[in-house]
Design a protein around this motif. Sequence first.
Motif, PDB file in Angstrom:
ATOM      1  N   TYR A  74     -40.385   3.648  51.768  1.00 14.35           N
ATOM      2  CA  TYR A  74     -40.103   3.602  53.285  1.00 14.35           C
ATOM      3  C   TYR A  74     -40.950   2.734  53.938  1.00 14.35           C
ATOM      4  O   TYR A  74     -42.046   2.383  53.603  1.00 14.35           O
ATOM      5  N   LEU A  76     -40.983   0.621  58.338  1.00  7.38           N
ATOM      6  CA  LEU A  76     -40.486   0.424  59.705  1.00  7.38           C
ATOM      7  C   LEU A  76     -39.159  -0.195  59.923  1.00  7.38           C
ATOM      8  O   LEU A  76     -38.258   0.226  60.717  1.00  7.38           O
ATOM      9  N   LYS A  77     -38.866  -0.835  58.742  1.00  2.81           N
ATOM     10  CA  LYS A  77     -37.229  -1.528  58.901  1.00  2.81           C
ATOM     11  C   LYS A  77     -36.439  -0.265  58.758  1.00  2.81           C
ATOM     12  O   LYS A  77     -35.305  -0.483  59.255  1.00  2.81           O
ATOM     13  N   ASP A  78     -36.807   0.824  58.269  1.00  2.00           N
ATOM     14  CA  ASP A  78     -35.918   2.082  58.114  1.00  2.00           C
ATOM     15  C   ASP A  78     -35.264   2.263  59.586  1.00  2.00           C
ATOM     16  O   ASP A  78     -34.190   2.894  59.521  1.00  2.00           O
ATOM     17  N   LEU A  79     -36.104   2.241  60.522  1.00  2.00           N
ATOM     18  CA  LEU A  79     -35.586   2.698  61.926  1.00  2.00           C
ATOM     19  C   LEU A  79     -34.311   1.803  62.191  1.00  2.00           C
ATOM     20  O   LEU A  79     -33.517   2.271  63.034  1.00  2.00           O
ATOM     21  N   ILE A 133     -31.322   3.180  60.165  1.00  2.00           N
ATOM     22  CA  ILE A 133     -31.001   4.517  61.121  1.00  2.00           C
ATOM     23  C   ILE A 133     -30.178   4.547  62.343  1.00  2.00           C
ATOM     24  O   ILE A 133     -29.418   5.293  62.578  1.00  2.00           O
ATOM     25  N   LEU A 134     -30.758   3.410  63.009  1.00  2.00           N
ATOM     26  CA  LEU A 134     -29.953   3.178  64.078  1.00  2.00           C
ATOM     27  C   LEU A 134     -28.634   2.639  63.877  1.00  2.00           C
ATOM     28  O   LEU A 134     -27.825   3.226  64.923  1.00  2.00           O
ATOM     29  N   LEU A 194     -31.893   8.801  55.104  1.00  2.00           N
ATOM     30  CA  LEU A 194     -31.569   7.701  56.183  1.00  2.00           C
ATOM     31  C   LEU A 194     -30.319   8.170  56.826  1.00  2.00           C
ATOM     32  O   LEU A 194     -30.330   8.247  58.297  1.00  2.00           O
ATOM     33  N   ALA A 254     -30.171   9.905  60.823  1.00  2.00           N
ATOM     34  CA  ALA A 254     -29.362   9.664  61.637  1.00  2.00           C
ATOM     35  C   ALA A 254     -28.308  10.342  62.238  1.00  2.00           C
ATOM     36  O   ALA A 254     -28.097  10.358  63.388  1.00  2.00           O
ATOM     37  N   LEU A 277     -30.437  12.565  64.547  1.00  2.00           N
ATOM     38  CA  LEU A 277     -30.684  12.033  65.781  1.00  2.00           C
ATOM     39  C   LEU A 277     -29.633  11.832  66.702  1.00  2.00           C
ATOM     40  O   LEU A 277     -29.693  11.768  68.183  1.00  2.00           O
ATOM     41  N   ALA A 318     -37.936  14.611  58.221  1.00  2.00           N
ATOM     42  CA  ALA A 318     -38.685  13.395  58.145  1.00  2.00           C
ATOM     43  C   ALA A 318     -40.043  13.708  57.607  1.00  2.00           C
ATOM     44  O   ALA A 318     -40.685  13.042  57.103  1.00  2.00           O
TER      45      ALA A 318
END
Length: 337
Positions: A31, A33-36, A39-40, A126, A130, A133, A164
């Motif tokens: 994992y 930061l690009k996972d965000l 997820i978006l 992921l 998602a 969220l 998480a």
Amino acid sequence: QVTAKTAFLFILPQYNVSVPTAEGELVQYHYGLKDLVTILFYIFIAITLHAVVQEYALDKINRRLHLSKVKHSKFNESGQLVAFHLTSVMWCLYVVVTEGYISNPRSLWENYPHVYLPFQVKFFYLCQLAYWLHALPELYFQKVRKEEIPRQLRCITLYLVHIAGAYLLNLTRLGLILLLLQYLAEFFFHMARLVYFTDENNEKLFNVWAVVFVVTRLFTLTLYILVIGFGLPRVESQALDPERGNFFSFLFNNILFRMSVLLLVCLFQASVMWRFIHFQLRRWREYWNEQSSRKRATAPGTKQQTKPLKRDSGYHENGVVKAENGTSPRTKKLKSP
């Protein structure tokens, strides 16, 4: 090619590495930061699927049932969660079976930390993040009542923290089994609510849910004791090494810490079971009170005044008879000239 690379950043999981194995090289993931970004993207996919289920399935059923506003909101909530939990249970079961986590329980703690994940395990986490969220803006889109918002926010927060936490602390294998057990019980509960809204006399699925809930709680508690009490303390690498993803396995060498964690887990599961038992006792008490009142009403010697109910053409909504064209079903008296 530039747009393709950007699209892959949104669609596919990132941070793939080639891990050498006895059979060759295996592509796995970790994992970052690009996972965000990924997820978006899947948050928007979840919002779209939510709207499709609502418009093409739940709204059509609601128009036939003519539920009250409170039941209408609960019906929509349970309908969405039934679709999600059924999909998640089937997907999660496929992952744990193909990865061998059920056939080999030792794999839940062996070679911890599990930094590198197979594609399907990372993609599952992921998508789970998602979905939960996306449930936050859906509280506004679905116009959830103010009284229901704190309960739903608490539920969403608990799921996000657990999913998480398992993902970031490299406990994904244990997290998969726990999610499978939790989603299985939740599926039967919301399915029982849907059946109850269509027929209030049908509560058989609530009994099925009660059995499944107790069984899943027992499995969950057993799994915690097995992994925390016996599995993680035997891990070879017991040193704190955040770079390798080993955050807290060294703590489980301390028997006092291990027993404290197990005590907290047992207390939490006991509180859940106490609320469940209290709910079941209250439901059974209401059921038997209703049955006894019916027996007294139908006992010989009791007089019943039954008034014939004349139903006009049209449909019934919340106990009120309405005509099809929206006019009042009562006939008007004509004034004599």
